[in-house]
Design a protein around this motif. Structure first.
Motif, short mmCIF file in Angstrom:
data_model
loop_
_atom_site.label_atom_id
_atom_site.label_comp_id
_atom_site.label_asym_id
_atom_site.label_seq_id
_atom_site.Cartn_x
_atom_site.Cartn_y
_atom_site.Cartn_z
N LEU A 108 3.18 3.31 -1.62
CA LEU A 108 3.80 4.62 -1.48
C LEU A 108 4.50 4.98 -2.79
O LEU A 108 5.21 4.15 -3.37
CB LEU A 108 4.80 4.57 -0.33
CG LEU A 108 5.43 5.85 0.14
CD1 LEU A 108 4.38 6.85 0.60
CD2 LEU A 108 6.40 5.56 1.28
N ARG A 109 4.33 6.20 -3.27
CA ARG A 109 4.98 6.66 -4.49
C ARG A 109 6.36 7.24 -4.15
O ARG A 109 6.68 8.37 -4.45
CB ARG A 109 4.10 7.69 -5.20
CG ARG A 109 2.83 7.08 -5.77
CD ARG A 109 1.98 8.09 -6.47
NE ARG A 109 2.60 8.57 -7.70
CZ ARG A 109 2.00 9.40 -8.55
NH1 ARG A 109 0.77 9.84 -8.30
NH2 ARG A 109 2.63 9.80 -9.64
N GLY A 134 6.92 -1.25 5.01
CA GLY A 134 6.84 -2.51 4.28
C GLY A 134 7.37 -2.38 2.87
O GLY A 134 7.66 -1.29 2.40
N SER A 135 7.47 -3.50 2.20
CA SER A 135 7.95 -3.47 0.83
C SER A 135 6.84 -3.77 -0.17
O SER A 135 7.04 -3.61 -1.36
CB SER A 135 9.09 -4.47 0.65
OG SER A 135 8.65 -5.77 0.97
N LEU A 173 -0.54 10.38 8.10
CA LEU A 173 0.88 10.14 8.36
C LEU A 173 1.09 8.71 8.86
O LEU A 173 2.05 8.04 8.47
CB LEU A 173 1.41 11.15 9.38
CG LEU A 173 2.91 11.14 9.64
CD1 LEU A 173 3.70 11.31 8.35
CD2 LEU A 173 3.27 12.22 10.64
N ARG A 174 0.18 8.22 9.66
CA ARG A 174 0.26 6.84 10.15
C ARG A 174 0.17 5.85 8.99
O ARG A 174 0.92 4.87 8.93
CB ARG A 174 -0.87 6.61 11.14
CG ARG A 174 -0.96 5.22 11.70
CD ARG A 174 -2.02 5.19 12.76
NE ARG A 174 -2.37 3.85 13.15
CZ ARG A 174 -3.27 3.57 14.06
NH1 ARG A 174 -3.90 4.54 14.69
NH2 ARG A 174 -3.54 2.32 14.37
N ILE A 175 -0.73 6.11 8.05
CA ILE A 175 -0.86 5.26 6.86
C ILE A 175 0.45 5.24 6.09
O ILE A 175 0.95 4.18 5.71
CB ILE A 175 -2.02 5.75 5.96
CG1 ILE A 175 -3.37 5.53 6.65
CG2 ILE A 175 -1.98 5.05 4.60
CD1 ILE A 175 -4.53 6.26 5.99
N VAL A 176 1.02 6.41 5.86
CA VAL A 176 2.27 6.51 5.10
C VAL A 176 3.41 5.82 5.84
O VAL A 176 4.24 5.15 5.22
CB VAL A 176 2.58 7.99 4.77
CG1 VAL A 176 3.97 8.15 4.20
CG2 VAL A 176 1.53 8.53 3.81
N ARG A 177 3.46 5.96 7.15
CA ARG A 177 4.50 5.28 7.93
C ARG A 177 4.40 3.77 7.76
O ARG A 177 5.40 3.09 7.60
CB ARG A 177 4.40 5.65 9.41
CG ARG A 177 4.88 7.06 9.71
CD ARG A 177 4.81 7.37 11.19
NE ARG A 177 5.71 6.48 11.93
CZ ARG A 177 5.58 6.22 13.22
NH1 ARG A 177 4.60 6.77 13.93
NH2 ARG A 177 6.46 5.44 13.83
#
Length: 118
Positions: free
Chosen positions: A88-89, A44-45, A35-39
């Motif tokens: 992120l997808r 970011g862009s 979840l931290r990775i996804v956050r």
């Protein structure tokens, strides 16, 4: 007749959009490190290299977390030179499960603030 180029040994398998399942996404996001990775990716862009993330786990465990996220369809990974970049997808997830990612990310922010872990 034209044929597609053969996949390279460095190509990583990703599920197609129609293969992404809700239970896989929820499982992938149920772990605090993932979840931290996804956050971080959502904040970011750009795509981020695996080395960008300062995670409280070993390198092999980090690799495992990224693999779970990729195989569930949450992230896309690609090699650029020697770096493995992660993105992120969001478009796929938003199309398949409208509002889910935003709701989970907002809940994660609230939880981090409540627990003082942000």
């Amino acid at each position: 007749m034209t044929t597609a180029p053969a996949p390279s040994a460095r190509d990583l398998p990703h599920p197609a959009r129609d293969e992404i399942r809700l239970e896989g996404v929820l499982h992938a996001l149920s772990d605090p490190v993932r979840l931290r990775i996804v956050r971080e990716l959502a904040a970011g862009s750009d795509e981020l290299a695996c080395s960008h993330f300062d995670l409280p786990v070993t390198k092999s465990t980090t690799t495992h977390h990224f693999r779970v996220l990729r195989e569930s369809g949450v992230i896309r990974q690609a090699y650029r030179g020697t770096a493995k970049l992660n993105g992120l997808r969001r478009d796929d997830l938003d199309d398949l499960f409208p509002g889910l990612l935003d709701a989970l990310l907002a809940a994660a922010v609230r939880q981090a603030a409540r627990l003082g872990t942000d």
